[in-house]
Design a protein around this motif. Structure first.
Motif, PDB file in Angstrom:
ATOM      1  N   LYS A 108       0.825  -1.205   0.000  1.00  0.00           N
ATOM      2  CA  LYS A 108       0.000   0.000   0.000  1.00  0.00           C
ATOM      3  C   LYS A 108       0.868   1.267   0.000  1.00  0.00           C
ATOM      4  O   LYS A 108       1.922   1.313   0.655  1.00  0.00           O
ATOM      5  CB  LYS A 108      -0.943   0.009   1.207  1.00  0.00           C
ATOM      6  N   LEU A 109       0.389   2.283  -0.686  1.00  0.00           N
ATOM      7  CA  LEU A 109       1.074   3.573  -0.748  1.00  0.00           C
ATOM      8  C   LEU A 109       0.663   4.365   0.498  1.00  0.00           C
ATOM      9  O   LEU A 109      -0.336   5.086   0.496  1.00  0.00           O
ATOM     10  CB  LEU A 109       0.667   4.302  -2.018  1.00  0.00           C
ATOM     11  N   CYS A 110       1.430   4.190   1.567  1.00  0.00           N
ATOM     12  CA  CYS A 110       1.059   4.789   2.853  1.00  0.00           C
ATOM     13  C   CYS A 110       2.319   5.213   3.589  1.00  0.00           C
ATOM     14  O   CYS A 110       3.437   4.872   3.194  1.00  0.00           O
ATOM     15  CB  CYS A 110       0.274   3.774   3.687  1.00  0.00           C
ATOM     16  N   ASN A 111       2.126   5.956   4.675  1.00  0.00           N
ATOM     17  CA  ASN A 111       3.237   6.380   5.529  1.00  0.00           C
ATOM     18  C   ASN A 111       3.061   5.750   6.909  1.00  0.00           C
ATOM     19  O   ASN A 111       1.989   5.873   7.519  1.00  0.00           O
ATOM     20  CB  ASN A 111       3.273   7.900   5.655  1.00  0.00           C
ATOM     21  N   ILE A 112       4.114   5.095   7.392  1.00  0.00           N
ATOM     22  CA  ILE A 112       4.045   4.380   8.668  1.00  0.00           C
ATOM     23  C   ILE A 112       5.178   4.845   9.572  1.00  0.00           C
ATOM     24  O   ILE A 112       6.342   4.905   9.148  1.00  0.00           O
ATOM     25  CB  ILE A 112       4.164   2.854   8.461  1.00  0.00           C
ATOM     26  N   ILE A 113       4.825   5.177  10.808  1.00  0.00           N
ATOM     27  CA  ILE A 113       5.826   5.363  11.862  1.00  0.00           C
ATOM     28  C   ILE A 113       5.818   4.090  12.700  1.00  0.00           C
ATOM     29  O   ILE A 113       4.802   3.739  13.303  1.00  0.00           O
ATOM     30  CB  ILE A 113       5.516   6.595  12.731  1.00  0.00           C
ATOM     31  N   ALA A 114       6.946   3.371  12.692  1.00  0.00           N
ATOM     32  CA  ALA A 114       7.064   2.094  13.398  1.00  0.00           C
ATOM     33  C   ALA A 114       7.969   2.283  14.610  1.00  0.00           C
ATOM     34  O   ALA A 114       9.144   2.649  14.470  1.00  0.00           O
ATOM     35  CB  ALA A 114       7.624   1.026  12.469  1.00  0.00           C
TER      36      ALA A 114
END
Length: 309
Positions: free
Chosen positions: A186-192
């Protein structure tokens, strides 16, 4: 050693019958020649021809002798057994598989970073391996950072649910199985985020190991502190099944109205019922709840999706 001698075409039927009579001797191997199979028995059954014959010890695992569960992570097998003796019994057979090089006994999760207490049972004392799941690859170090393959289906389900454009926080990311799988597709932004620096080190390596559509920012730190400084996120993943409830108010403040929380908890039915009331009191709508897997006789791991009203 006493054996039932029977033509091969009748072999399986005879084995099933001897099992039902509790005469099959699982301690020894079934053997054969060109025409007959020879089935080791503990007594002489009526209606069958028996012969005395040398027998070899069986390599069968008898479920009634040992109660266990185990995970296979790359080339490493991890057994959860009642004792070292019982686990050694299983380890002998696991190492007969070509892909398994090392077998450990897991005596439980311990310490601030929730790492496994491992005892080497068989093979080389190796902790690092490459694990494949749902089209992604991950560096795993079973000694330094906790990872479970048992959520593979759950991770795939969440990854399919995420929509392009979402901004996501993975609060207890570990080595990144949720984040990596989502960002790959998916074209998304994740803070892990994870408190264990070793887990974040592995997560960074795993980001480089996979081609992804989305972007992941890996941060070593305490989610309970860091997430309180965030807002406006569409989704938060909370996979800390023994302690997620402590962090739920922080997660609620960090998501937009209508945002989703993928919440995981290990609990019994009474606790689950009380949680449903807590969620509603906190202004959350329960989208769904499901059992991911059993944990013990009275406990299950639940996946609950919550929407901020």
């Amino acid at each position: 050693m006493l054996h039932v001698k029977i033509e091969k075409k009748c072999g399986q039927e005879t084995i099933n019958k001897l099992k039902s009579l509790r005469l099959l001797d699982n301690n020894y191997k079934i053997s054969s020649d060109d025409t007959y199979i020879y089935i080791p028995v503990t007594g002489k059954p009526d209606g069958y021809k028996t012969v005395e014959r040398e027998a070899l010890k069986s390599s069968r695992i008898e479920p009634e002798r040992v109660s266990f569960s185990y995970d296979i992570i790359g080339s490493i097998a991890i057994i959860k057994g009642k004792s070292v003796e019982e686990s050694m019994y299983l380890a002998r057979f696991l190492t007969e598989r070509k892909n398994i090089k090392t077998v450990y006994l897991d005596s439980g999760i311990e310490g601030e970073f929730r790492t496994r207490n491992l005892t080497l049972l068989s093979g080389d004392p190796v902790y690092r391996t490459i694990y494949h799941e749902n089209g992604i690859r991950m560096n795993v170090d079973v000694g330094r950072a906790y990872f479970s393959p048992r959520l593979a289906s759950e991770r795939l389900r969440i990854a399919k649910e995420v929509r392009d454009g979402e901004n996501i926080i993975d609060m207890f990311a570990g080595i990144g199985p949720f984040s990596i799988l989502i960002a790959k597709n998916k074209l998304c932004n994740i803070i892990a985020i994870d408190k264990n620096p070793a887990a974040i080190e592995l997560l960074d390596k795993n980001i480089g190991l996979n081609r992804m559509r989305g972007h992941i920012t890996a941060i070593a730190g305490d989610s309970g502190i860091l997430v309180s400084g965030y807002s406006g996120f569409d989704r938060i993943i909370m996979n800390l099944p023994h302690d997620s409830i402590k962090f739920l108010p922080i997660a609620i403040d960090a998501i937009v109205s209508g945002g989703l929380i993928n919440y995981y908890e290990i609990c019994d039915l009474d606790t689950l019922e009380s949680r449903m009331e807590e969620f509603r009191d906190l202004g959350l709508e329960i989208v769904y709840k499901r059992i991911v897997h059993g944990f013990s006789k009275y406990l299950n791991m639940y996946s609950i999706e919550l929407k901020k009203r």
